[in-house]
Write an enzyme that holds these catalytic residues in place. Structure first.
Site, short mmCIF file in Angstrom:
data_model
loop_
_atom_site.label_atom_id
_atom_site.label_comp_id
_atom_site.label_asym_id
_atom_site.label_seq_id
_atom_site.Cartn_x
_atom_site.Cartn_y
_atom_site.Cartn_z
N SER A 63 -1.39 -36.95 2.11
CA SER A 63 -1.39 -36.51 0.51
C SER A 63 -1.05 -37.31 -0.18
O SER A 63 -0.85 -38.67 -0.73
CB SER A 63 -0.99 -35.03 1.06
N1 SAH Z 1 1.42 -34.28 6.27
C1 SAH Z 1 0.49 -35.76 6.09
C2 SAH Z 1 -0.73 -34.71 5.50
C3 SAH Z 1 -1.59 -35.11 6.44
S1 SAH Z 1 -3.31 -34.64 6.86
C4 SAH Z 1 0.64 -36.34 5.01
O1 SAH Z 1 1.23 -36.99 4.83
O2 SAH Z 1 0.11 -37.37 4.34
C5 SAH Z 1 -3.18 -33.10 7.74
C6 SAH Z 1 -2.97 -33.28 9.41
O3 SAH Z 1 -3.03 -32.18 10.32
C7 SAH Z 1 -4.10 -34.37 9.93
O4 SAH Z 1 -3.81 -35.66 10.37
C8 SAH Z 1 -4.74 -33.74 11.28
O5 SAH Z 1 -4.76 -33.90 12.53
C9 SAH Z 1 -3.25 -32.41 11.37
N2 SAH Z 1 -3.68 -30.74 11.93
C10 SAH Z 1 -4.86 -30.88 11.35
N3 SAH Z 1 -4.94 -29.53 12.20
C11 SAH Z 1 -3.83 -29.84 13.32
C12 SAH Z 1 -3.07 -28.47 14.00
N4 SAH Z 1 -3.64 -27.10 14.48
N5 SAH Z 1 -2.17 -29.18 14.78
C13 SAH Z 1 -1.41 -30.27 14.46
N6 SAH Z 1 -1.91 -31.34 13.11
C14 SAH Z 1 -3.20 -30.52 12.98
#
Ligand code: SAH
Length: 216
Positions: A63
């Protein structure tokens, strides 16, 4: 190279966070401390502190720094809080949160990312983060209730289990809506039957998957 990253990180805080309303001292300190360049693919290290998300593989992203800080501030965290993050990705936001609270549980849907994040956070010495592989749209019932739940993927609707797993006074920060029209929402659990809902700002996250997400 170390000095280059330290310089980039303080510029990030001064130019991207402070002028946009990130005023919480603890959040600013945590953002100043976490080495974001250790969370991105090697080829993107020099861009790690840029004002945007970056690809981390598996069609997922790290992010934008401002959004991580904004969500952490909106969650009104206390040092005694137990927090659930949904969407570990590379583990960056979990690392930022871990400096603000007692313990962070973070769930990741993609097994490879969960494993990589687990190893990375261990190597970097974050000892109060537990990474779990699974469907975060169901929450993490075994470890509920949580003082805050931060969802870093966009949900079609607010998943009921997440509301249920909030402690009284707990805050749920979640992007809701279709990709181009997501709104970041804060739900506060007021008492047994009442929740307060506030719209915070327009955002763009990757889709939440799983049972209460867009697709399995
Ligand atoms: N928090 C992260 C951003 C990750 S992007 C950071 O610090 O940069 C969002 C993430 O959510 C992705 O890795 C994706 O695989 C995950 N995701 C999507 N649906 C999900 C679910 N139902 N449970 C857990 N993770 C999920």
């Amino acid at each position: 190279m170390i000095d280059f990253f330290v310089q980039k990180r303080s510029e990030m805080v001064e130019k991207q966070l402070m002028p946009r309303g990130i005023t919480n001292r603890n959040v600013l300190e945590s953002m100043s401390a976490v080495p974001r360049h250790d969370f991105v693919p090697p080829a993107l290290k020099k861009q790690a502190y840029d004002d945007n998300p970056l690809p981390i593989g598996y069609q997922q992203t790290i992010s934008q720094p401002y959004i991580v800080a904004f969500m952490a501030q909106a969650a009104q965290l206390k040092p005694t809080d137990i927090v659930l993050e949904i969407g570990t990705g590379c583990g960056y936001a979990a690392a930022v949160l871990s400096k603000l609270v007692k313990k962070v549980y973070s769930i990741e849907f993609v097994p490879e990312l969960a494993l990589e994040a687990k190893k990375r956070l261990h190597t970097l010495g974050y000892s109060n983060i537990v990474v779990v592989e699974g469907d975060g749209s169901l929450g993490l019932k075994n470890h509920a209730p949580f003082n805050a739940i931060l969802v870093t993927a966009g949900a079609p609707i607010i998943p009921e289990p997440l509301k249920e797993q909030l402690a009284i006074n707990g805050r749920l920060i979640i992007p809701v809506g279709e990709h181009a029209h997501q709104k970041l929402v804060r739900i506060t659990h007021l008492d047994q039957t009442h929740y307060q809902e506030e719209r915070l700002q327009a955002v763009r996250f990757v889709p939440l998957r799983g049972e209460h997400g867009w697709q399995a």
